[in-house]
Design an enzyme around this catalytic site. Structure first.
Site, mmCIF file in Angstrom:
data_model
loop_
_atom_site.group_PDB
_atom_site.id
_atom_site.type_symbol
_atom_site.label_atom_id
_atom_site.label_comp_id
_atom_site.label_asym_id
_atom_site.label_seq_id
_atom_site.Cartn_x
_atom_site.Cartn_y
_atom_site.Cartn_z
ATOM 1 C CE LYS A 162 8.870 -34.218 74.978
ATOM 2 N NZ LYS A 162 7.771 -34.820 74.061
ATOM 3 C CD GLU A 209 8.353 -32.944 70.832
ATOM 4 O OE1 GLU A 209 8.884 -32.239 71.777
ATOM 5 O OE2 GLU A 209 7.857 -33.932 71.034
ATOM 6 N N GLY A 266 4.954 -39.147 73.099
ATOM 7 C CA GLY A 266 3.867 -38.472 73.564
ATOM 8 C C GLY A 266 2.425 -38.991 73.073
ATOM 9 C CG ASN A 271 12.487 -33.312 76.238
ATOM 10 O OD1 ASN A 271 12.557 -32.108 76.603
ATOM 11 N ND2 ASN A 271 12.548 -33.886 75.052
ATOM 12 C CB SER A 312 4.790 -43.215 75.556
ATOM 13 O OG SER A 312 4.060 -42.536 74.909
ATOM 14 C CD GLU A 345 13.190 -39.246 72.388
ATOM 15 O OE1 GLU A 345 12.724 -39.648 73.789
ATOM 16 O OE2 GLU A 345 13.255 -38.233 71.765
ATOM 17 C CG HIS A 363 13.024 -34.140 70.974
ATOM 18 N ND1 HIS A 363 11.842 -33.936 70.505
ATOM 19 C CD2 HIS A 363 13.025 -35.076 71.977
ATOM 20 C CE1 HIS A 363 10.954 -34.615 71.253
ATOM 21 N NE2 HIS A 363 11.627 -35.387 71.951
HETATM 22 P P1 PGA Z 1 7.165 -38.810 75.938
HETATM 23 O O1 PGA Z 1 8.256 -37.959 75.265
HETATM 24 O O2 PGA Z 1 7.723 -39.701 77.215
HETATM 25 O O3 PGA Z 1 6.077 -37.852 76.385
HETATM 26 O O4 PGA Z 1 6.680 -39.722 74.974
HETATM 27 C C1 PGA Z 1 9.738 -38.532 75.011
HETATM 28 C C2 PGA Z 1 10.299 -37.446 74.326
HETATM 29 O O5 PGA Z 1 9.989 -36.645 73.680
HETATM 30 O O6 PGA Z 1 11.794 -37.268 74.799
#
Ligand code: PGA
Length: 267
Positions: free
Chosen positions: A32, A116, A190, A30, A230, A184, A114
């Protein structure tokens, strides 16, 4: 047993001694709102030429504006996903893109729900359900994301939250071979704070049991439940060894060469 889903570009070969051998390992990236033509072009070049475990399905989530570029540059054995889409085919919806447009540039996947989208842009369960239904009806495969926030985990309501999110998705799915569920935990996204393998396995196991009760045993056995939050080159192997962890959705590390290590977590 090998299982062929319409979104899979190649298939898991029989590997003995693997608890989840009927489910092809799935690693999503992803990206982003990151990258530009130069950096994404370099990343694609790395992925195209890397030695990747052939038993893994790889799908990279590109910013909408680069979907066409990414699909044209990425090797055909690697999938591409949009990071979002709207719930109708076309019309006066400024700034949105539809599954029909995503398909028109040769992209077969979309990430929906997601955290976000849920927590930065305020998307409701209901909207995510409607988007899921429309994307599937229009031939896209869906990486459907669910996950609890830290206060929800601390309040002991992780299961309640993820089951409720999963129900809204499940109510909108007819063909589960086109869906990957991404667990997740929001507190792990993140933050550099990966869920422990035991924490991930516990929720994945409960989610699979939920699917068994509320959808069917066959779907529970075949649906891929991937972990995100992460994931790094150093945490991926132990997570991948968990019985109900069928892959990853990777944010930050998917923009680095380290993504190859994560794809090859089982090697
Ligand atoms: P990250 O993001 O690996 O940076 O924690 C995962 C995600 O948002 O799908």
């Amino acid at each position: 047993m090998e299982r062929r889903g319409p979104c899979s570009s190649f298939f898991r070969s029989p590997t003995p001694n693997t608890a989840n051998m009927s489910r092809k390992f799935f690693v999503g990236g992803n990206w982003k709102m990151n990258g530009d033509k130069k950096s994404l072009g370099e990343l694609i070049q790395t992925l195209n030429t890397a030695k990747l475990d052939a038993n893994v399905e790889v799908v990279c989530g590109s910013p909408a504006i680069y979907l066409d570029f990414v699909r044209s540059k990425m090797d055909a054995k690697l999938g591409v996903a949009a990071q979002n889409c709207y719930k109708v085919a076309k019309g006066a919806f400024t700034g949105e893109i539809s599954p029909a447009m995503i398909k028109d540039v040769g992209v077969n996947w979309v990430i929906l729900g997601h955290s976000e989208r849920r927590h930065v842009f305020g998307e409701s369960d209901e909207l995510i359900g409607q988007k899921t239904a429309h994307a599937l009806e229009n031939g896209l495969c869906v990486i459907a994301c669910i996950g609890e926030k830290l206060d929800e985990r601390e309040a002991g309501i992780t299961e309640k939250v993820v089951f409720a999110q999963t129900k809204v998705i499940a109510d909108n799915v007819k063909d589960w071979s086109k869906v990957v569920l991404a667990y997740e935990p929001v507190w792990a996204i993140g933050t550099g704070k990966t869920a422990s393998p035991a924490q991930a396995q516990e929720v994945h196991d409960k989610l699979r049991a939920w699917v068994k009760t509320n959808v069917s045993e066959a779907v529970a056995n075949s649906v891929r439940i991937i972990y995100g939050g992460s994931v790094t080159g150093s945490t991926c192997k132990e997570l991948a060894s968990q019985k109900d962890v069928d892959g990853f959705l990777v944010g930050g590390a998917s923009l680095k060469a380290e993504f190859v290590e994560i794809i090859n977590a089982n090697v």
